[in-house]
Scaffold this motif. Structure first.
Motif, mmCIF file in Angstrom:
data_model
loop_
_atom_site.group_PDB
_atom_site.id
_atom_site.type_symbol
_atom_site.label_atom_id
_atom_site.label_comp_id
_atom_site.label_asym_id
_atom_site.label_seq_id
_atom_site.Cartn_x
_atom_site.Cartn_y
_atom_site.Cartn_z
ATOM 1 N N GLU A 65 31.293 42.083 48.650
ATOM 2 C CA GLU A 65 32.120 41.459 47.609
ATOM 3 C C GLU A 65 31.539 40.140 47.118
ATOM 4 O O GLU A 65 31.517 39.883 45.913
ATOM 5 C CB GLU A 65 33.554 41.241 48.125
ATOM 6 C CG GLU A 65 34.383 42.496 48.194
ATOM 7 C CD GLU A 65 34.069 43.419 49.361
ATOM 8 O OE1 GLU A 65 34.632 44.521 49.388
ATOM 9 O OE2 GLU A 65 33.235 43.070 50.233
ATOM 10 N N TYR A 70 32.654 40.856 43.291
ATOM 11 C CA TYR A 70 33.900 41.604 43.205
ATOM 12 C C TYR A 70 34.980 40.744 42.557
ATOM 13 O O TYR A 70 35.200 39.607 42.959
ATOM 14 C CB TYR A 70 34.347 42.044 44.603
ATOM 15 C CG TYR A 70 35.684 42.728 44.621
ATOM 16 C CD1 TYR A 70 35.802 44.049 44.236
ATOM 17 C CD2 TYR A 70 36.835 42.049 44.997
ATOM 18 C CE1 TYR A 70 37.031 44.685 44.243
ATOM 19 C CE2 TYR A 70 38.065 42.672 45.014
ATOM 20 C CZ TYR A 70 38.148 43.987 44.631
ATOM 21 O OH TYR A 70 39.364 44.619 44.635
ATOM 22 N N ASP A 71 35.660 41.277 41.553
ATOM 23 C CA ASP A 71 36.738 40.579 40.849
ATOM 24 C C ASP A 71 36.293 39.168 40.453
ATOM 25 O O ASP A 71 36.987 38.189 40.653
ATOM 26 C CB ASP A 71 37.986 40.542 41.731
ATOM 27 C CG ASP A 71 39.235 40.111 40.967
ATOM 28 O OD1 ASP A 71 39.247 40.206 39.720
ATOM 29 O OD2 ASP A 71 40.200 39.664 41.621
ATOM 30 N N TRP A 72 35.102 39.100 39.882
ATOM 31 C CA TRP A 72 34.410 37.847 39.627
ATOM 32 C C TRP A 72 35.210 36.849 38.794
ATOM 33 O O TRP A 72 35.262 35.667 39.120
ATOM 34 C CB TRP A 72 33.056 38.122 38.983
ATOM 35 C CG TRP A 72 32.231 36.905 38.747
ATOM 36 C CD1 TRP A 72 31.756 36.456 37.553
ATOM 37 C CD2 TRP A 72 31.765 35.964 39.721
ATOM 38 N NE1 TRP A 72 31.034 35.309 37.724
ATOM 39 C CE2 TRP A 72 31.027 34.991 39.050
ATOM 40 C CE3 TRP A 72 31.917 35.843 41.102
ATOM 41 C CZ2 TRP A 72 30.432 33.907 39.693
ATOM 42 C CZ3 TRP A 72 31.323 34.778 41.748
ATOM 43 C CH2 TRP A 72 30.599 33.833 41.041
ATOM 44 N N GLU A 73 35.832 37.302 37.748
ATOM 45 C CA GLU A 73 36.544 36.362 36.875
ATOM 46 C C GLU A 73 37.664 35.639 37.615
ATOM 47 O O GLU A 73 37.961 34.488 37.320
ATOM 48 C CB GLU A 73 37.076 37.075 35.623
ATOM 49 C CG GLU A 73 35.989 37.443 34.641
ATOM 50 C CD GLU A 73 35.071 36.270 34.266
ATOM 51 O OE1 GLU A 73 35.582 35.179 33.938
ATOM 52 O OE2 GLU A 73 33.845 36.443 34.312
ATOM 53 N N ASN A 74 38.277 36.291 38.562
ATOM 54 C CA ASN A 74 39.350 35.658 39.335
ATOM 55 C C ASN A 74 38.834 34.911 40.567
ATOM 56 O O ASN A 74 39.413 33.911 40.977
ATOM 57 C CB ASN A 74 40.381 36.695 39.776
ATOM 58 C CG ASN A 74 41.126 37.271 38.590
ATOM 59 O OD1 ASN A 74 41.496 36.550 37.674
ATOM 60 N ND2 ASN A 74 41.311 38.571 38.588
ATOM 61 N N LYS A 75 37.758 35.408 41.159
ATOM 62 C CA LYS A 75 37.294 34.856 42.427
ATOM 63 C C LYS A 75 36.248 33.749 42.287
ATOM 64 O O LYS A 75 36.040 32.984 43.220
ATOM 65 C CB LYS A 75 36.692 35.973 43.288
ATOM 66 C CG LYS A 75 37.636 37.112 43.565
ATOM 67 C CD LYS A 75 38.412 36.868 44.805
ATOM 68 C CE LYS A 75 39.388 38.001 45.012
ATOM 69 N NZ LYS A 75 39.603 38.362 46.342
ATOM 70 N N LYS A 76 35.589 33.650 41.138
ATOM 71 C CA LYS A 76 34.496 32.680 41.040
ATOM 72 C C LYS A 76 34.967 31.246 41.241
ATOM 73 O O LYS A 76 34.213 30.411 41.728
ATOM 74 C CB LYS A 76 33.738 32.828 39.724
ATOM 75 C CG LYS A 76 34.464 32.402 38.484
ATOM 76 C CD LYS A 76 33.559 32.637 37.295
ATOM 77 C CE LYS A 76 34.227 32.257 36.005
ATOM 78 N NZ LYS A 76 33.331 32.519 34.875
ATOM 79 N N ASN A 77 36.205 30.964 40.924
ATOM 80 C CA ASN A 77 36.716 29.608 41.112
ATOM 81 C C ASN A 77 36.999 29.280 42.579
ATOM 82 O O ASN A 77 37.266 28.132 42.914
ATOM 83 C CB ASN A 77 37.967 29.387 40.261
ATOM 84 C CG ASN A 77 37.610 29.353 38.791
ATOM 85 O OD1 ASN A 77 36.618 28.756 38.398
ATOM 86 N ND2 ASN A 77 38.395 30.028 37.981
ATOM 87 N N ASN A 78 36.931 30.291 43.457
ATOM 88 C CA ASN A 78 37.084 30.042 44.889
ATOM 89 C C ASN A 78 35.840 29.387 45.484
ATOM 90 O O ASN A 78 35.898 28.856 46.587
ATOM 91 C CB ASN A 78 37.370 31.347 45.642
ATOM 92 C CG ASN A 78 38.728 31.913 45.299
ATOM 93 O OD1 ASN A 78 39.566 31.243 44.717
ATOM 94 N ND2 ASN A 78 38.942 33.172 45.648
ATOM 95 N N TRP A 87 27.147 30.423 40.903
ATOM 96 C CA TRP A 87 27.621 31.203 39.750
ATOM 97 C C TRP A 87 26.482 31.949 39.065
ATOM 98 O O TRP A 87 26.578 33.164 38.882
ATOM 99 C CB TRP A 87 28.377 30.309 38.777
ATOM 100 C CG TRP A 87 29.766 29.954 39.223
ATOM 101 C CD1 TRP A 87 30.328 30.169 40.452
ATOM 102 C CD2 TRP A 87 30.765 29.325 38.441
ATOM 103 N NE1 TRP A 87 31.616 29.700 40.475
ATOM 104 C CE2 TRP A 87 31.914 29.174 39.254
ATOM 105 C CE3 TRP A 87 30.807 28.866 37.134
ATOM 106 C CZ2 TRP A 87 33.076 28.600 38.797
ATOM 107 C CZ3 TRP A 87 31.981 28.283 36.681
ATOM 108 C CH2 TRP A 87 33.103 28.157 37.504
#
Length: 137
Positions: A65, A70-78, A87
Motif C-alpha cells: 500500500e 493505495y488510496d493516494w489522494e486520501n492517504k498522501k497527507n498522512n 510524494w
C-alpha cells in the motif's frame, strides 16, 4: 523532520525488500500448494512481475500500500516528513505501475494486481482469482 539519523534511515531503507516480501511469499505458497507453477520476479517479462505464468501470459503483482500509493489522494497527507521526497517517489511508482500494466496488456498479457492487505487477509481468494485466470486462458 526525520526522527532518525542518516545512518538509521539508511539501515531502515536497506531492510525494505523488493523481492520475496511476506505478501509475495504468502500468495506464492498458496499457488504452489495448488500445484500451480510459476516464475518469480521474471526478468524477461516487462516490469518483472512478482509472479509470472509465461505460457499463459499472466503477470501477477503484489503491491504494498505505501510504495504503490493505495488510496493516494486520501492517504498522501498522512506522510508527515520529507513530503518533497516521498510524494514524487510514490507518484512515480504509480505511473510506472500504470505503464507496466498498459504495455503488458498491449502485448497480450493478463495483468493481475493485488494490494498487500488483500493478500494478507484473503490469500485463498487471491489464489482463486489467479487460478481462475489460468483456467480461462
Amino acid at each position: 523532520m526525520d526522527n532518525h539519523t542518516k545512518e538509521q534511515r539508511r539501515r531502515n531503507m536497506q531492510a525494505v525488500k523488493n523481492k520475496d516480501s511476506n505478501i509475495e511469499k504468502k500468495l506464492r505458497q498458496e499457488l504452489w500448494a495448488r500445484g500451480l507453477r510459476y516464475r518469480k520476479n521474471c526478468p524477461t517479462v516487462f516490469g518483472k512481475p512478482d509472479i509470472a505464468f509465461i505460457g499463459r501470459k499472466i503477470a501477477v503483482f503484489c503491491d504494498s500500500e505505501f510504495w504503490h500509493g493505495y488510496d493516494w489522494e486520501n492517504k498522501k497527507n498522512n506522510i508527515k516528513s520529507r513530503r518533497d521526497f516521498w510524494w514524487p517517489k510514490i507518484e512515480k511508482n504509480m505511473q510506472r505501475d500504470k505503464k507496466v500494466t498498459e504495455q503488458l496488456t498491449a502485448e497480450g498479457w493478463l495483468v493481475i494486481r493485488f494490494w498487500g492487505d488483500e493478500i494478507k487477509k484473503q490469500p485463498i481468494r487471491c489464489a482463486d482469482i489467479v487460478e481462475e485466470a489460468i483456467r480461462k486462458r
